[in-house]
Design a protein around this motif. Structure first.
Motif, mmCIF file in Angstrom:
data_model
loop_
_atom_site.group_PDB
_atom_site.id
_atom_site.type_symbol
_atom_site.label_atom_id
_atom_site.label_comp_id
_atom_site.label_asym_id
_atom_site.label_seq_id
_atom_site.Cartn_x
_atom_site.Cartn_y
_atom_site.Cartn_z
ATOM 1 N N VAL A 176 25.247 28.143 -36.506
ATOM 2 C CA VAL A 176 23.936 28.081 -36.001
ATOM 3 C C VAL A 176 23.846 29.374 -34.798
ATOM 4 O O VAL A 176 24.594 29.519 -34.020
ATOM 5 C CB VAL A 176 23.589 26.706 -35.249
ATOM 6 N N VAL A 212 21.338 30.494 -31.902
ATOM 7 C CA VAL A 212 20.230 30.027 -31.189
ATOM 8 C C VAL A 212 19.520 31.351 -30.572
ATOM 9 O O VAL A 212 19.996 32.021 -29.832
ATOM 10 C CB VAL A 212 20.698 29.354 -30.038
ATOM 11 N N LEU A 224 17.784 29.440 -34.902
ATOM 12 C CA LEU A 224 16.694 28.537 -34.608
ATOM 13 C C LEU A 224 15.862 29.442 -33.341
ATOM 14 O O LEU A 224 16.726 30.207 -32.514
ATOM 15 C CB LEU A 224 17.407 27.370 -33.769
ATOM 16 N N ARG A 281 12.733 29.022 -30.418
ATOM 17 C CA ARG A 281 11.793 28.332 -29.888
ATOM 18 C C ARG A 281 10.291 28.630 -29.703
ATOM 19 O O ARG A 281 9.421 27.942 -29.725
ATOM 20 C CB ARG A 281 12.246 27.952 -28.438
ATOM 21 N N LEU A 303 14.034 29.292 -38.064
ATOM 22 C CA LEU A 303 13.282 28.220 -37.985
ATOM 23 C C LEU A 303 12.511 28.272 -36.625
ATOM 24 O O LEU A 303 13.042 28.284 -35.711
ATOM 25 C CB LEU A 303 14.210 26.961 -38.049
ATOM 26 N N GLU A 329 11.387 25.607 -32.814
ATOM 27 C CA GLU A 329 12.634 24.605 -32.550
ATOM 28 C C GLU A 329 13.192 24.957 -31.282
ATOM 29 O O GLU A 329 14.094 26.246 -31.266
ATOM 30 C CB GLU A 329 13.700 24.925 -33.841
ATOM 31 N N THR A 382 17.587 19.856 -31.081
ATOM 32 C CA THR A 382 16.441 20.354 -30.895
ATOM 33 C C THR A 382 15.257 19.542 -30.983
ATOM 34 O O THR A 382 15.353 18.524 -31.492
ATOM 35 C CB THR A 382 16.327 21.818 -32.053
ATOM 36 N N ASN A 415 10.798 19.756 -31.666
ATOM 37 C CA ASN A 415 9.868 21.125 -32.186
ATOM 38 C C ASN A 415 8.551 20.697 -31.343
ATOM 39 O O ASN A 415 8.267 19.710 -30.645
ATOM 40 C CB ASN A 415 9.698 21.007 -33.725
ATOM 41 N N TYR A 470 21.455 19.649 -35.131
ATOM 42 C CA TYR A 470 22.541 20.592 -36.255
ATOM 43 C C TYR A 470 23.666 20.569 -36.159
ATOM 44 O O TYR A 470 24.263 20.482 -34.843
ATOM 45 C CB TYR A 470 21.872 21.849 -36.297
#
Length: 416
Positions: free
Chosen positions: A21, A23, A46, A48, A109, A112, A130, A132, A140
């Protein structure tokens, strides 16, 4: 079979990621994702915000250009277009990053926001929680975690006496776009780094009247020396000369080209520009025209702030200035301590504890990219190491699976 130590994880949707993952979908995250794609490693990235490189797209001023030549700012395996100028504009750099994402088929994504991430000792995996924009939560679960939120994730807003009572407009530099709205106004720019200098210059160019707060010492260097990028020249000299000598040479050239800047209120630090950058992460200012405005007094240099009053500011020397607006060019900070539950690799200031070049890899599959304080060239170097390191483990795992003749359908295949 995995045994998860926290039953609360079953109250939210869980996704088992077959790969790392990442970030953050800024240049750091994109560079790692591209490297993983070339290694054949699946991943989830991911972000934000609702776009890639949100800092560049949403929190930078219109006149911004790359401060270094484009060859020092390109991401791995994807050079800038030849028709781009030596110092690409903000819009050109964003277009470059969008092309980069398309070329390597990177699909973050969006929206997130990571609330927390911690390593679960019981199962030997990372758990990244996370939320949304709709309030929906996802967890995750992954073997590797790549922290790519970078050095400039959150604005720094200092507490200054009386600021709330000032009454005029107060914005951070991340919300500043152009000096057009400040035409004819007296604007106090708090901070004398690259952003403070450029905001002050832009205000001048729009017929505003800026005063720039210079509270501490600062190195100002010409962007180019003898037709060459100052940064490029310094990097070349460091191949043959010790850092202290390169610093002395750089300061000699700066004095020859810019003159004595201390008589304008810009005191140079005791440490040289490269030593200061290496030891304290403080970047020298590359002059793009602000110094000329300082010489002509179009940009007024003022000392530190004592307090704000209604419609004015009182300085530490007792002088009071009437002002209409304030721009806080007070920088940014890492947000890692707010969401990453880990204390061995990252320090309290949100940067890896290990100095460059060893701050890219921690324990238990934890990685960091974009924290070298060496710009996009530092990002690229760490991204290559991270993607290759994960790729090696990934390929070794696949070999073990084949040796054990375990059917590949038993591995959890990510849909991302």
């Amino acid at each position: 079979m995995f045994s998860f130590s926290d039953p609360s994880m079953f109250s939210r949707r869980c996704v088992l990621v077959n790969g790392p993952v990442i970030v953050g979908a800024g240049p750091s995250g994109l560079a790692v994702a591209a490297g993983l794609r070339q290694q054949g490693v699946p991943y989830v990235i991911l972000e934000r915000a609702d776009c890639i490189a949100s800092l560049w797209q949403n929190k930078t001023y219109d006149r911004l250009k790359l401060h270094l030549p484009k060859k020092f700012c390109q991401l791995p395996n994807f050079p800038f277009p030849e028709h781009y100028p030596e110092y690409p504009t903000k819009r050109q750099f964003i277009e470059y990053l969008e092309s980069y994402a398309r070329n390597f088929d990177i699909n973050p994504l969006f929206n997130e926001s990571v609330e927390s991430a911690k390593y679960d000792e019981a199962c030997g995996l990372w758990r990244v929680q996370t939320v949304n924009n709709n309030g929906s939560k996802v967890e995750y679960i992954c073997q590797w975690l790549v922290v790519a939120t970078g050095e400039n994730a959150e604005r720094v807003v200092p507490e200054i006496e009386g600021l709330k009572e000032f009454g005029g407009e107060v914005i951070h530099a991340c919300d500043y776009k152009s000096g057009e709205k400040f035409r004819g106004k007296k604007v106090l720019v708090v901070g004398c780094g690259n952003s403070g200098m450029e905001v002050s210059l832009d205000l001048c160019n729009h017929d505003a009247k800026p005063s720039m707060v210079v509270r501490s010492s600062v190195h100002v260097l010409p962007r180019e020396i003898l037709g060459k990028s100052t940064f490029e020249l310094a990097m070349f000299m460091l191949k043959w000369l010790p850092l202290w000598l390169v610093d002395k040479i750089m300061l000699f050239f700066a004095w020859m080209i810019l003159g004595n800047i201390e008589k304008y209120g810009l005191k140079r630090p005791y440490l040289g520009p490269l030593e200061l950058k290496n030891n304290h992460g403080k970047t020298p200012v590359l002059d793009l025209g602000a110094l000329e405005k300082i010489r002509s007094r179009d940009i007024k240099i003022v000392p530190g702030i004592k307090r704000f009053l209604c419609g004015m500011v009182e300085l530490v020397n007792g002088e009071k200035l009437e002002i209409d607006a304030v721009v806080l060019a007070t920088g940014y900070c890492s947000n890692v301590p707010y969401w990453l539950q880990e204390s061995e690799f990252f320090s309290k200031n949100g940067f890896p504890k290990a100095p460059f070049p060893n701050g890219w890899k921690g324990n238990d599959g934890l990685y960091a990219v974009g924290f070298t304080r060496r710009g996009l060239s530092g990002v690229s170097a760490d991204a290559v190491k991270i993607s290759q390191d994960i790729g090696k483990v990934w390929k070794d795992d696949l070999k073990q699976i084949k040796k054990q003749k375990v059917p590949t359908h038993r591995r959890c295949i990510s849909t991302f």
